[in-house]
Design an enzyme around this catalytic site. Structure first.
Site, PDB file in Angstrom:
ATOM      1  N   HIS A   1      -1.332  -1.359  -4.127  1.00 35.53           N
ATOM      2  CA  HIS A   1      -2.610  -1.036  -3.475  1.00 35.53           C
ATOM      3  C   HIS A   1      -2.691   0.474  -3.236  1.00 35.53           C
ATOM      4  CE1 HIS A   1      -6.023  -2.220  -0.833  1.00 35.53           C
ATOM      5  NE2 HIS A   1      -5.608  -1.255  -0.012  1.00 35.53           N
TER       6      HIS A   1
ATOM      7  N   MET B   1     -12.371   3.973   0.046  1.00 36.40           N
ATOM      8  CA  MET B   1     -12.979   4.173   1.366  1.00 36.40           C
ATOM      9  C   MET B   1     -13.713   5.510   1.321  1.00 36.40           C
ATOM     10  SD  MET B   1      -9.732   2.729   3.496  1.00 36.40           S
ATOM     11  CE  MET B   1      -8.689   2.977   2.066  1.00 36.40           C
TER      12      MET B   1
ATOM     13  N   HIS C   1      -8.610   0.798  -3.526  1.00 36.17           N
ATOM     14  CA  HIS C   1      -9.481   0.540  -2.379  1.00 36.17           C
ATOM     15  C   HIS C   1     -10.201   1.841  -2.050  1.00 36.17           C
ATOM     16  CE1 HIS C   1      -9.594  -0.606   2.210  1.00 36.17           C
ATOM     17  NE2 HIS C   1     -10.802  -0.564   1.673  1.00 36.17           N
TER      18      HIS C   1
ATOM     19  N   SER D   1       0.847  -1.198   0.000  1.00 41.99           N
ATOM     20  CA  SER D   1       0.000   0.000   0.000  1.00 41.99           C
ATOM     21  C   SER D   1       0.871   1.232   0.000  1.00 41.99           C
ATOM     22  CB  SER D   1      -0.894   0.010   1.237  1.00 41.99           C
ATOM     23  OG  SER D   1      -1.414   1.317   1.425  1.00 41.99           O
TER      24      SER D   1
ATOM     25  N   MET E   1      -9.379   7.802   0.416  1.00 38.00           N
ATOM     26  CA  MET E   1     -10.204   8.156   1.589  1.00 38.00           C
ATOM     27  C   MET E   1     -10.774   9.551   1.401  1.00 38.00           C
ATOM     28  SD  MET E   1      -7.821   6.721   4.670  1.00 38.00           S
ATOM     29  CE  MET E   1      -6.811   5.239   4.485  1.00 38.00           C
TER      30      MET E   1
ATOM     31  N   ASP F   1      -4.970   3.475  -1.570  1.00 31.22           N
ATOM     32  CA  ASP F   1      -6.009   3.725  -0.560  1.00 31.22           C
ATOM     33  C   ASP F   1      -6.620   5.108  -0.743  1.00 31.22           C
ATOM     34  OD1 ASP F   1      -6.087   1.368   1.156  1.00 31.22           O
ATOM     35  OD2 ASP F   1      -3.995   1.852   1.585  1.00 31.22           O
TER      36      ASP F   1
ATOM     37  N   ASP G   1      -6.529  -6.760   4.609  1.00 31.21           N
ATOM     38  CA  ASP G   1      -5.974  -5.412   4.604  1.00 31.21           C
ATOM     39  C   ASP G   1      -5.973  -4.824   6.014  1.00 31.21           C
ATOM     40  OD1 ASP G   1      -5.145  -2.863   3.998  1.00 31.21           O
ATOM     41  OD2 ASP G   1      -6.882  -2.333   2.770  1.00 31.21           O
ATOM     42  N   GLY G   2      -4.765  -4.585   6.519  1.00 29.70           N
ATOM     43  CA  GLY G   2      -4.614  -3.906   7.805  1.00 29.70           C
ATOM     44  C   GLY G   2      -3.802  -4.716   8.796  1.00 29.70           C
TER      45      GLY G   2
ATOM     46  N   MET H   1     -11.301  -6.445   5.955  1.00 27.99           N
ATOM     47  CA  MET H   1     -10.536  -5.428   6.685  1.00 27.99           C
ATOM     48  C   MET H   1     -10.147  -5.993   8.052  1.00 27.99           C
ATOM     49  SD  MET H   1     -10.175  -2.953   4.615  1.00 27.99           S
ATOM     50  CE  MET H   1      -9.212  -1.982   5.795  1.00 27.99           C
TER      51      MET H   1
HETATM   52  C1  DX5 Z   1      -6.273   1.143   6.028  1.00 29.28           C
HETATM   53  C2  DX5 Z   1      -5.902   0.930   4.564  1.00 29.28           C
HETATM   54  C3  DX5 Z   1      -4.768   0.017   4.416  1.00 29.28           C
HETATM   55  C4  DX5 Z   1      -3.474   0.541   4.983  1.00 29.28           C
HETATM   56  C5  DX5 Z   1      -2.787  -0.623   5.583  1.00 29.28           C
HETATM   57  O1  DX5 Z   1      -7.405   1.910   6.127  1.00 29.28           O
HETATM   58  O2  DX5 Z   1      -6.996   0.406   3.851  1.00 29.28           O
HETATM   59  O3  DX5 Z   1      -4.583  -0.419   3.075  1.00 29.28           O
HETATM   60  O4  DX5 Z   1      -2.631   1.145   4.041  1.00 29.28           O
HETATM   61  O5  DX5 Z   1      -1.705  -0.168   6.323  1.00 29.28           O
HETATM   62  P1  DX5 Z   1      -0.900  -1.140   7.298  1.00 29.28           P
HETATM   63  O6  DX5 Z   1      -0.410  -2.278   6.459  1.00 29.28           O
HETATM   64  O7  DX5 Z   1       0.163  -0.256   7.826  1.00 29.28           O
HETATM   65  O8  DX5 Z   1      -1.881  -1.612   8.357  1.00 29.28           O
HETATM   66 ZN    ZN Z   2      -6.489  -0.513   1.811  1.00 29.79          ZN
END
Ligand code: DX5
Ligand code: ZN
Length: 227
Positions: free
Chosen positions: A34, A69, A67, A9, A38, A36, A177-178, A138
């Site tokens: 990946h 969000m 992804h 990510s 938001m 992210d 993921d996470g 998640m």
């Molecule tokens: C969290 C994201 C993840 C994030 C994961 O909301 O969707 O993709 O980048 O980060 P790590 O691997 O540090 O938990």
């Molecule tokens: Zn993610």
């Protein structure tokens, strides 16, 4: 070597040298990148959009795994596919017309994913198995990198695997993921995860991107439960 897909990510990357960081991951054997997204509504944080996605697309030949969000993701799936997304995942909690959105993502030519927050039951996936290519379990509450892995996610991955059937043809992949690092990669892979997202375990100051990806891949292949 493990057959899992490793998806770094970029959330934890140095955005000032994003293309270079993406290329480092590719050279180190990452399988997907990946991204992210938001919006400050669905999750508290605001990150990036189609322009950065296009920059990632330019920087690599790897699949770009977006992804979303964001609230009402149906409004934006076309913009992200146009920007070069290979996979677009939307949150079940954020979209009233999930079936339609997944169909639309596929019509646009990308693979369609459904992401589930830790508190979201998996049953709705049974209604969507013909419409999706990926389930994102998640293993933290979305919004930030570097959070602690939620242990109950391991059982959830197993239950998603059961619900989808053995899927020997790999029809629907399970992404986790996470909080994925060397201590959690093995146990989630053994539970049935096919795609491991990792942000802070790949991009950090402790070791190089190449070392971190190699460590993750080894841990994923071991099937072991770390500390
Ligand atoms: C969290 C994201 C993840 C994030 C994961 O909301 O969707 O993709 O980048 O980060 P790590 O691997 O540090 O938990
Ligand atoms: Zn993610």
């Amino acid at each position: 070597m493990s057959g899992v897909v490793i998806a770094p990510s970029i959330l934890s990357a140095d955005f000032g040298r994003l293309a270079e960081q993406v290329q480092e991951a590719e050279e180190a054997g990452a399988d997907w990148i990946h991204v992210d997204v938001m919006d400050g509504h669905f999750v508290p944080n605001i990150t990036l959009g189609p322009a950065i996605t296009a920059a990632v697309r330019e920087a690599t030949d790897l699949p770009v795994d977006v992804h979303l969000m964001i609230e009402s993701p149906d409004r934006y799936v076309e913009a992200f596919v146009d920007a070069g997304a290979s996979v677009v995942s939307v949150h079940a909690e954020a979209d009233v017309h999930l079936h339609r959105t997944l169909t639309r993502i596929r019509e646009l030519g990308a693979e369609a994913g459904v992401a589930l927050n830790p508190a979201t039951p998996i049953e709705l996936l049974g209604e969507l198995s013909d419409e999706m290519d990926l389930v994102v379990v998640m293993s933290v509450n979305p919004g930030f990198g570097g959070q602690r892995f939620i242990r109950a996610s391991v059982d959830k991955i197993r239950r998603v695997r059961d619900l989808l059937g053995a899927a020997a043809d790999g029809a629907v992949r399970i992404e986790v993921d996470g909080g994925i690092d060397a201590s959690t990669a093995g146990v989630v892979a053994a539970a049935g995860a096919d795609v491991l997202v990792a942000g802070s375990a790949v991009y950090n100051e402790r070791a190089s991107v190449a070392t971190n990806i190699a460590t993750l891949r080894e841990a994923a292949g071991s099937g072991a439960q770390g500390s």
